[in-house]
Design an enzyme around this catalytic site. Sequence first.
Site, PDB file in Angstrom:
ATOM      1  CG  LEU A 165      -2.218  -0.598   1.236  1.00  0.00           C
ATOM      2  CD1 LEU A 165      -2.117  -2.090   0.966  1.00  0.00           C
ATOM      3  CD2 LEU A 165      -2.943  -0.365   2.544  1.00  0.00           C
ATOM      4  CB  SER A 185       0.776   7.080   0.999  1.00  0.00           C
ATOM      5  OG  SER A 185       0.032   6.221   1.808  1.00  0.00           O
ATOM      6  CB  CYS A 236       5.694  10.471  -1.669  1.00  0.00           C
ATOM      7  SG  CYS A 236       6.975  11.593  -1.106  1.00  0.00           S
ATOM      8  CB  CYS A 267       8.154   7.869  -0.887  1.00  0.00           C
ATOM      9  SG  CYS A 267       7.515   8.414   0.691  1.00  0.00           S
ATOM     10  N   GLY A 285       1.256  13.208   1.353  1.00  0.00           N
ATOM     11  CA  GLY A 285       1.593  13.807   2.655  1.00  0.00           C
ATOM     12  C   GLY A 285       0.868  13.168   3.826  1.00  0.00           C
ATOM     13  NE  ARG A 286       2.787  11.080   8.419  1.00  0.00           N
ATOM     14  CZ  ARG A 286       3.981  11.663   8.466  1.00  0.00           C
ATOM     15  NH1 ARG A 286       4.985  11.175   7.753  1.00  0.00           N
ATOM     16  NH2 ARG A 286       4.184  12.706   9.241  1.00  0.00           N
ATOM     17  CG  ASP A 318      -0.917   8.221   8.904  1.00  0.00           C
ATOM     18  OD1 ASP A 318      -1.575   8.617   7.934  1.00  0.00           O
ATOM     19  OD2 ASP A 318      -0.187   7.203   8.868  1.00  0.00           O
ATOM     20  NE  ARG A 333      -0.563   7.358   5.533  1.00  0.00           N
ATOM     21  CZ  ARG A 333       0.575   6.687   5.500  1.00  0.00           C
ATOM     22  NH1 ARG A 333       1.042   6.268   4.351  1.00  0.00           N
ATOM     23  NH2 ARG A 333       1.240   6.435   6.601  1.00  0.00           N
ATOM     24  CE  LYS A 351       1.437   2.130   4.638  1.00  0.00           C
ATOM     25  NZ  LYS A 351       2.418   2.095   3.546  1.00  0.00           N
TER      26      LYS A 351
HETATM   27  N1  LIG Z   1       2.873  15.079   6.380  1.00  0.00           N
HETATM   28  C1  LIG Z   1       4.006  14.544   5.953  1.00  0.00           C
HETATM   29  N2  LIG Z   1       3.945  13.551   5.067  1.00  0.00           N
HETATM   30  C2  LIG Z   1       5.110  13.002   4.655  1.00  0.00           C
HETATM   31  C3  LIG Z   1       6.357  13.443   5.096  1.00  0.00           C
HETATM   32  N3  LIG Z   1       7.313  12.708   4.485  1.00  0.00           N
HETATM   33  C4  LIG Z   1       6.669  11.832   3.691  1.00  0.00           C
HETATM   34  N4  LIG Z   1       5.344  12.004   3.785  1.00  0.00           N
HETATM   35  C5  LIG Z   1       4.251  11.248   3.189  1.00  0.00           C
HETATM   36  O1  LIG Z   1       4.171  10.025   3.878  1.00  0.00           O
HETATM   37  C6  LIG Z   1       3.630   9.035   3.039  1.00  0.00           C
HETATM   38  C7  LIG Z   1       4.587   7.856   3.062  1.00  0.00           C
HETATM   39  O2  LIG Z   1       3.845   6.807   3.227  1.00  0.00           O
HETATM   40  P1  LIG Z   1       4.254   5.278   3.131  1.00  0.00           P
HETATM   41  O3  LIG Z   1       5.327   5.069   2.132  1.00  0.00           O
HETATM   42  O4  LIG Z   1       2.979   4.559   3.029  1.00  0.00           O
HETATM   43  O5  LIG Z   1       4.986   5.021   4.488  1.00  0.00           O
HETATM   44  P2  LIG Z   1       4.682   4.519   5.909  1.00  0.00           P
HETATM   45  O6  LIG Z   1       3.390   4.886   6.509  1.00  0.00           O
HETATM   46  O7  LIG Z   1       5.879   4.982   6.625  1.00  0.00           O
HETATM   47  O8  LIG Z   1       4.679   2.940   5.831  1.00  0.00           O
HETATM   48  P3  LIG Z   1       5.631   1.916   5.128  1.00  0.00           P
HETATM   49  O9  LIG Z   1       6.436   2.641   4.113  1.00  0.00           O
HETATM   50  O10 LIG Z   1       4.680   0.931   4.570  1.00  0.00           O
HETATM   51  O11 LIG Z   1       6.475   1.322   6.187  1.00  0.00           O
HETATM   52  C8  LIG Z   1       3.486   9.674   1.676  1.00  0.00           C
HETATM   53  O12 LIG Z   1       2.133  10.080   1.489  1.00  0.00           O
HETATM   54  C9  LIG Z   1       4.386  10.891   1.758  1.00  0.00           C
HETATM   55  O13 LIG Z   1       3.950  11.951   0.919  1.00  0.00           O
HETATM   56  C10 LIG Z   1       6.387  14.506   6.047  1.00  0.00           C
HETATM   57  O14 LIG Z   1       7.409  14.940   6.537  1.00  0.00           O
HETATM   58  N5  LIG Z   1       5.181  15.027   6.419  1.00  0.00           N
HETATM   59 ZN   LIG Z   2       8.011  10.550   0.490  1.00  0.00          ZN
END
Ligand SMILES: Nc1nc2c(ncn2[C@@H]2O[C@H](COP(=O)(O)OP(=O)(O)OP(=O)(O)O)[C@@H](O)[C@H]2O)c(=O)[nH]1
Ligand SMILES: [Zn+2]
Length: 362
Positions: free
Chosen positions: A218, A220, A222, A235, A261-262, A294, A296, A322
């Site tokens: 899954l 998200s 970025c 990411c 951005g979560r 978060d 999401r 997740k």
């Molecule tokens: N608000 C915010 N969002 C961020 C930041 N850095 C990265 N993101 C967002 O965080 C999300 C990253 O999500 P995922 O890759 O699913 O990561 P995760 O929840 O850490 O989970 P896994 O990678 O599955 O371990 C993306 O939507 C990015 O845009 C930040 O500093 N602030």
């Molecule tokens: Zn990222």
Amino acid sequence: MSLLPTMLERIARARVDLRMGLPVILTTGDTAILAIAVESLSAARLADLRDLGQVSLALTARRAATLKARVYDEDIARIAVPTDVELGWIEAIADPADDLQTPMKGPLTSARSGDATLPRLAIALVKSARLLPATVYVALENAGDFALKHDLTLLPQSATEPLLNKSSPLHPVAAARLPMEASQAGRLHIFRPEDGGEEHYAIEIGRPDRNTPVLARLHSACFTGDVLGSLKCDCGPQLRGALGQMGTEGAGVLLYLNQEGRGIGLANKMRAYSLQDQGFDTVEANHRLGFEDDERDFRLGASILRELGFSSVRLMTNNPGKIAMMEKTGITVVERVPLKVGENEFNRHYLATKASKSGHML
Ligand SMILES: Nc1nc2c(ncn2[C@@H]2O[C@H](COP(=O)(O)OP(=O)(O)OP(=O)(O)O)[C@@H](O)[C@H]2O)c(=O)[nH]1
Ligand SMILES: [Zn+2]
């Protein structure tokens, strides 16, 4: 025949209104407010609001904590906007960009009496429009007549709240073969929600058997990491790493969820990055903006997996949230497949914060 918009359509319209700086009217039946998102508030509209009565400002408790404003309504603070302040005063309270230069805002007087139901709903709507979670509002009488006269969207709280809290059903729109670097046997599926929100994608690699657990990710959105190769997060390498492993195994499904951005949107993520440049970590930056760590909705992922015919997964993640959400929504996670790639000197602190504050597995 009736061409009247449904509640879901009205809510979608209200989101656009708020993004454009138009007021929307929210009502419980007995009471009503006229609300405008602070992010799109103009001086002219603020003057209009003042003609209607005492203007108040609703913030999340997260933002109020940074401002040291009192919170009497659990997750919401309602603050009186003095009659002699200008638009900039309101913007500076909602937007943390200049918190460090001007740490003392206010004085801020929080309302104790009265009901926070409608301001709370206004904040939820503004958040779902991916704007800063702050809204100004005035109490309104004869809301129905007012809405008609001024051609404004009116939302009854009882019908709006459940729809806002519900994950919108997603429907397949189109799919086609997509040979990729990771695998020539790729297929991209597009899913569209009923609520007018963002579309989400599923990338199927090979022809995974629907009766055995599928290697799944899954992801998200970025923009900075996936497209620009930003070094501030992991990411991009995670996206390519996951697709690569699916390509090597010959089967898998990667959900690309447009929850930038979560879940706060790219503009707010850049506001968060700007705060990170001032020394706050990824979690603190979200909180200062008024968001949770978060925002999401992972129920989306489960519903796309189900739609594609999968009921159990080997989930590639380091995020226990997740896994919990998958299990809660009826998708069995038979195995967690760690996905540790892309650590560098710029994201080391970010990854450490996720481990210490958000429970990520190292
Ligand atoms: N608000 C915010 N969002 C961020 C930041 N850095 C990265 N993101 C967002 O965080 C999300 C990253 O999500 P995922 O890759 O699913 O990561 P995760 O929840 O850490 O989970 P896994 O990678 O599955 O371990 C993306 O939507 C990015 O845009 C930040 O500093 N602030
Ligand atoms: Zn990222």
